[in-house]
Scaffold this motif. Structure first.
Motif, short mmCIF file in Angstrom:
data_model
loop_
_atom_site.label_atom_id
_atom_site.label_comp_id
_atom_site.label_asym_id
_atom_site.label_seq_id
_atom_site.Cartn_x
_atom_site.Cartn_y
_atom_site.Cartn_z
N GLY A 263 0.76 -1.24 0.00
CA GLY A 263 0.00 0.00 0.00
C GLY A 263 0.78 1.28 0.00
N ILE A 264 1.80 1.45 0.84
CA ILE A 264 2.51 2.72 0.91
C ILE A 264 3.83 2.58 0.15
N PRO A 265 4.00 3.30 -0.96
CA PRO A 265 5.22 3.17 -1.75
C PRO A 265 6.41 3.79 -1.05
N ALA A 266 7.58 3.43 -1.53
CA ALA A 266 8.81 3.93 -0.91
C ALA A 266 8.88 5.45 -0.94
N THR A 267 8.31 6.07 -1.97
CA THR A 267 8.41 7.52 -2.09
C THR A 267 7.58 8.25 -1.04
N ALA A 268 6.67 7.57 -0.37
CA ALA A 268 5.80 8.22 0.62
C ALA A 268 6.16 7.81 2.04
N ARG A 269 7.40 7.40 2.25
CA ARG A 269 7.75 6.90 3.58
C ARG A 269 7.90 7.98 4.64
N ARG A 270 7.97 9.24 4.23
CA ARG A 270 8.08 10.29 5.25
C ARG A 270 6.69 10.52 5.85
N THR A 271 6.34 9.64 6.78
CA THR A 271 5.04 9.70 7.44
C THR A 271 5.17 10.61 8.66
N ARG A 272 4.63 11.81 8.55
CA ARG A 272 4.81 12.80 9.61
C ARG A 272 3.91 12.53 10.81
N LYS A 273 2.78 11.89 10.59
CA LYS A 273 1.85 11.71 11.71
C LYS A 273 1.09 10.40 11.57
#
Length: 681
Positions: A263-273
Motif C-alpha cells: 500500500g505505501i510506496p517507498a516515495t511516501a515513507r516520510r510519514t509525519r503523523k
C-alpha cells in the motif's frame, strides 16, 4: 458595486471576525485568500467541537464548530517563524494550555503556557530557547508531560511549571527528539523517536534502551503511537516506512518490505503523523508527504485516501464521530472528511496563511480584485475577489502550480500574470502563455493587373514568416509587470521586455547594465527599471536609457514607483526616497520614518504615494504636491498597500490580505484616524 455597497458587505463579515481578534490588538482585519500551511490540531477535552490549530508563523486559530470555520486567537511571541507542532490542553482545566514550538532555519523556540484559553502566552523559563519538536501528556497522570528537543527528553510532573532533563546529558545518541509517546497505563514507560532510531525507558528516564531491532539503521522516527487498549502494540513511522511492534518495542516489523508490497510506496515513507481511530485502534491513519493513507486491519495493508500531492502534517479523528476527520496540510490548509477519509474538501473559512506578493484591479469595476501568491503550487497562483476583497476564490487554471510574482491589467482590461516561468494571459477563465514571440503577419497579397492582350501576370507568393522558437521570456521569472498608454513592460530574470500589442508579442529592450529586471514603473513615456542595486530611466518609451544612481545610503532596492508629477520614488532597507530631477539628486519626506520598504505605489485617484514596510505596522501616504504624510497603524507588517473604493487593503508578509476597518463605517474597536506631519524638506 460602489464603495457604499462595500461597507454593507464588510459590516457582517468584519463584525464576526472581531470576536476572534479581540485578544490581538490589530487595527486591520484579515480577509483571505483562505488556506496556507497548517501544522497541528488540539481538542478541548470538555468540548469536542472546540479545536485549536497551530501554524508555522506563530499564529493559533480556533474553531467552535468541528473545524468548519476558524478564527484567529493570537500570534505567540509575535514571531513569524515560530512553528507550533504540538498543543496540549489540561483535561482538568481547559483554559490551561501548553504548546511546543521551534523556529525555522535557526536555533530557538521553547514551551509556552497559557492560563486563559490561549489568549495570552508566556515562555516556560526552564525551556526558553529550546527547539521543542514534540510534546505529550500522560493519559494516566494529566500533570505529567514529556517534551522532546534537539538536546534530549524533558519531563514535568507539575503540569508544565518546572522541567528536568531525563535523558543522558550531552548524549551523542539520544538527542534530536522528533516524537514522544507515553504508555497509557504506566507513565514511567516513555518512547522517544529521534532523527536516528527510537529509544525507550521503563523507569522514568533512569535508564534508556535503543529499541532498533527490525528498523533500518539511521531511520528518522517522526511519530510514535500506542494502542490504548493494548500498550504492547506500538506503531512508529520513519523515513524507511511504518513499523509495528507487538511486544512493546522489543521487535518491530514492517518498514520497506511491507510498505512496498502492501500500500505505501517507498516515495511516501516520510510519514509525519500516525493517528489511531479513538473508537477502533485497528484503524490507523498515516499522514505522509505524499498523501493520507489508511489501514483498517492494524497496519497490515494500506490504502491512499487523498491525491499524492497532499502533504499531511497532522490528523484529527473526532472521538465522538470518528467518520469526521481533519487534515492539517502544507499549502492547502485544513481538509475535512465526513466519511472516514473517503472524500475530503477544504475547510479553511477564516484561516489564511498566504504569501501575497502581487495585486491588480479591474479598471472598469474597482471591486474586482486579483492577487498573486507564491509557494503554494497547485493550490495557489491567482485569487479573485468580486466584492472588494471580502471573499476570494482561486482562479489559477492553466498556471500549472507556478508562483505568481506580478499582476497587471492592460488598457483593454486583460489580466496578465508574471510567473516563475513566463507571462500568462487570462481569457474565459483560463490562463495561457503570453510570452512567446509571435512573428508579424505577412503583408496582404495584391493580385497584379494584367495589361490588355497580355498574359495574366503571375501572382506573387509570400512565404509565411518562419515560426520562432520559445522566447527567453517564456522561461524567465517575471518579477514586475506594468502597463500604460505606451505599452506593457515586464521586468524579468532575462532583462526588460515590452509589448505594444496587448501581450500578443514581445521585444527585449536594450537596457545598459540591467541584466535582472526586478522592478519596473511607468508613467506615459517615462519608464524606470531597476535591479536590486542599479536603476535605469527612459523618457521615450524605452528607445534609449540613462543609468541613474540610487541614493548613496540605499544598500538594496526593494520598491519603485513614478508619481503623477514625474517624480521617481525608490525604497529599501534604509527607507524611502524621491527624486524630482530624474535621479540626479534624492530627497526624503520629512517625518516619514520608515525602514525596510517593501512597497511603493502611486494612487492616481487620490494623488498620493502609498508606502508599506516589512519592519513595522504603520502604513504611510505622502499626498501630492505638498508631500504631507498620513499614516495608519495597521497592526501588520505589509508588502504593499492599494486603494479599493474609499478604503485601503494591504498584503501582509505571510497572512494574506488585510482590510482597513474604515470600510465598515462602524464603531467597532480598531478604527484608527489619520495622523499628519509636516511638509517635505
Amino acid at each position: 458595486m460602489k464603495a457604499t455597497m462595500l461597507r454593507h458587505l464588510g459590516v457582517t463579515i468584519l463584525a464576526c471576525q472581531l470576536m476572534g481578534a479581540q485578544a490581538h490588538a490589530v487595527s486591520w482585519f484579515p480577509l483571505g485568500p483562505y488556506g496556507g500551511d497548517a501544522r497541528s490540531f488540539a481538542i478541548d477535552p470538555h468540548d469536542s467541537k472546540h479545536l485549536y490549530l497551530g501554524t508555522q508563523t506563530g499564529w493559533i486559530y480556533q474553531s467552535h464548530d468541528d473545524g468548519n470555520t476558524w478564527t484567529r486567537v493570537v500570534q505567540v511571541d509575535g514571531n513569524n517563524d515560530l512553528v507550533i507542532d504540538h498543543i496540549s490542553i489540561d483535561p482538568a482545566a481547559a483554559e490551561h494550555m501548553i504548546l511546543a514550538a521551534f523556529t525555522l532555519n535557526r536555533p530557538g523556540g521553547g514551551l509556552y503556557a497559557s492560563d486563559d484559553g490561549g489568549k495570552h502566552w508566556a515562555k516556560v523559563p526552564d525551556m526558553t530557547g529550546q527547539s521543542v519538536r514534540s510534546l505529550t501528556r500522560a493519559a494516566s497522570d494529566p500533570n505529567l508531560l514529556v517534551a522532546g528537543t534537539l538536546q534530549g527528553v524533558y519531563r514535568s510532573k507539575d503540569n508544565g511549571k518546572r522541567w528536568e532533563l531525563i535523558s543522558p546529558a550531552g548524549s551523542k545518541e539520544l538527542h534530536e527528539v522528533e516524537s514522544i509517546a507515553i504508555d497509557p497505563k504506566d507513565p514511567n514507560i516513555i518512547y522517544a523517536g529521534t532523527w536516528h532510531l527510537p529509544w525507550k525507558t521503563a523507569d522514568g528516564g533512569a535508564h534508556w534502551e535503543n529499541i532498533k531491532q527490525g528498523i533500518i539503521d539511521d531511520s528518522d522516527v517522526f511519530s510514535i503511537v500506542i494502542d490504548p487498549t493494548n500498550p504492547n502494540i506500538v506503531f512508529a513511522s520513519a523515513c524507511s516506512g511504518i513499523y509495528k511492534s507487538e511486544n512493546a518495542g522489543m521487535l518491530f516489523k514492517g518498514g520497506v518490505t511491507i510498505n512496498k508490497g502492501q500500500g505505501i510506496p517507498a516515495t511516501a515513507r516520510r510519514t509525519r503523523k500516525l493517528k489511531l481511530d479513538p473508537t477502533k485502534p485497528t484503524t490507523i491513519y498515516a499522514g505522509t508527504t505524499q498523501g493520507l493513507y489508511k489501514s483498517t486491519d492494524g497496519g497490515s495493508t494500506w490504502i491512499r485516501m487523498t491525491p499524492g500531492d497532499v502533504i499531511v502534517n497532522d490528523v484529527y479523528v473526532d472521538p465522538n464521530q470518528p467518520q469526521h476527520v481533519l487534515l492539517a496540510t502544507d499549502r492547502g490548509g485544513v481538509l475535512r472528511s465526513e466519511d472516514s477519509g473517503a472524500t475530503f474538501q477544504p475547510s479553511n473559512e477564516g484561516f489564511t496563511l498566504r504569501q501575497v506578493v502581487a495585486f491588480a484591479a479591474d479598471q472598469r469595476d474597482p471591486t474586482q480584485l486579483y492577487v498573486g501568491v507564491v509557494n503554494d503550487k497547485e493550490v495557489g497562483g491567482v485569487f479573485a475577489s468580486h466584492d472588494g476583497g471580502v471573499k476570494w476564490q482561486q482562479t489559477s487554471s492553466g498556471l500549472g502550480g507556478r508562483d505568481v510574482y506580478s499582476l497587471t491589467m492592460t488598457p483593454d482590461n486583460t489580466l496578465l500574470a508574471g510567473t516563475s516561468h513566463g507571462v500568462y494571459r487570462m481569457a474565459n477563465g483560463m490562463w495561457t502563455l503570453a510570452s512567446d514571440l509571435v512573428p508579424p503577419p505577412a503583408p496582404p497579397v495584391k493580385k497584379p493587373v494584367a495589361k490588355k492582350g497580355a498574359k495574366p501576370a503571375p501572382v506573387p507568393v509570400h512565404k509565411a514568416a518562419a515560426p520562432k522558437g520559445p522566447s527567453p521570456l517564456s522561461t524567465a521569472a517575471v518579477y514586475a509587470l506594468t502597463s500604460g498608454s505606451e505599452g506593457i513592460y515586464a521586468g524579468t530574470s532575462a532583462g526588460l521586455w515590452r509589448s505594444t500589442d496587448g501581450a500578443q508579442s514581445w521585444t527585449q529592450l536594450e537596457v545598459p547594465q540591467l541584466v535582472d529586471g526586478r522592478y519596473v514603473a511607468s508613467h506615459g513615456q517615462m519608464i524606470v527599471a531597476a535591479s536590486l542595486t542599479g536603476t535605469s530611466l527612459s523618457e521615450n518609451a524605452g528607445q534609449s536609457w540613462t543609468n541613474i544612481m540610487p541614493p548613496a545610503t540605499l544598500t538594496q532596492i526593494g520598491a519603485l514607483a513614478i508619481d503623477g508629477l514625474g517624480n521617481v520614488w525608490i525604497g529599501g532597507p534604509e527607507g524611502v526616497f524621491y527624486s524630482t530631477d530624474r535621479g540626479v539628486s534624492w530627497k526624503t519626506v520629512r517625518n516619514l520614518f520608515v525602514r525596510h520598504v517593501d512597497g511603493i505605489y502611486y494612487d492616481e485617484t487620490n494623488k498620493r504615494v502609498l508606502v508599506a514596510s516589512a519592519s513595522g505596522t504603520v502604513g504611510f501616504a505622502a499626498s501630492l504636491p505638498d508631500y504631507r504624510v498620513s499614516y495608519w497603524d495597521t497592526g501588520w507588517a505589509l508588502r504593499f498597500l492599494r486603494p479599493v473604493g474609499d478604503h485601503l487593503v494591504g498584503a501582509t508578509l505571510f497572512d494574506g490580505m488585510v482590510v482597513e476597518p474604515r470600510m465598515v463605517g462602524s464603531p467597532f474597536p480598531g478604527d484608527v484616524t489619520h495622523g499628519q506631519t509636516s511638509k517635505a524638506r
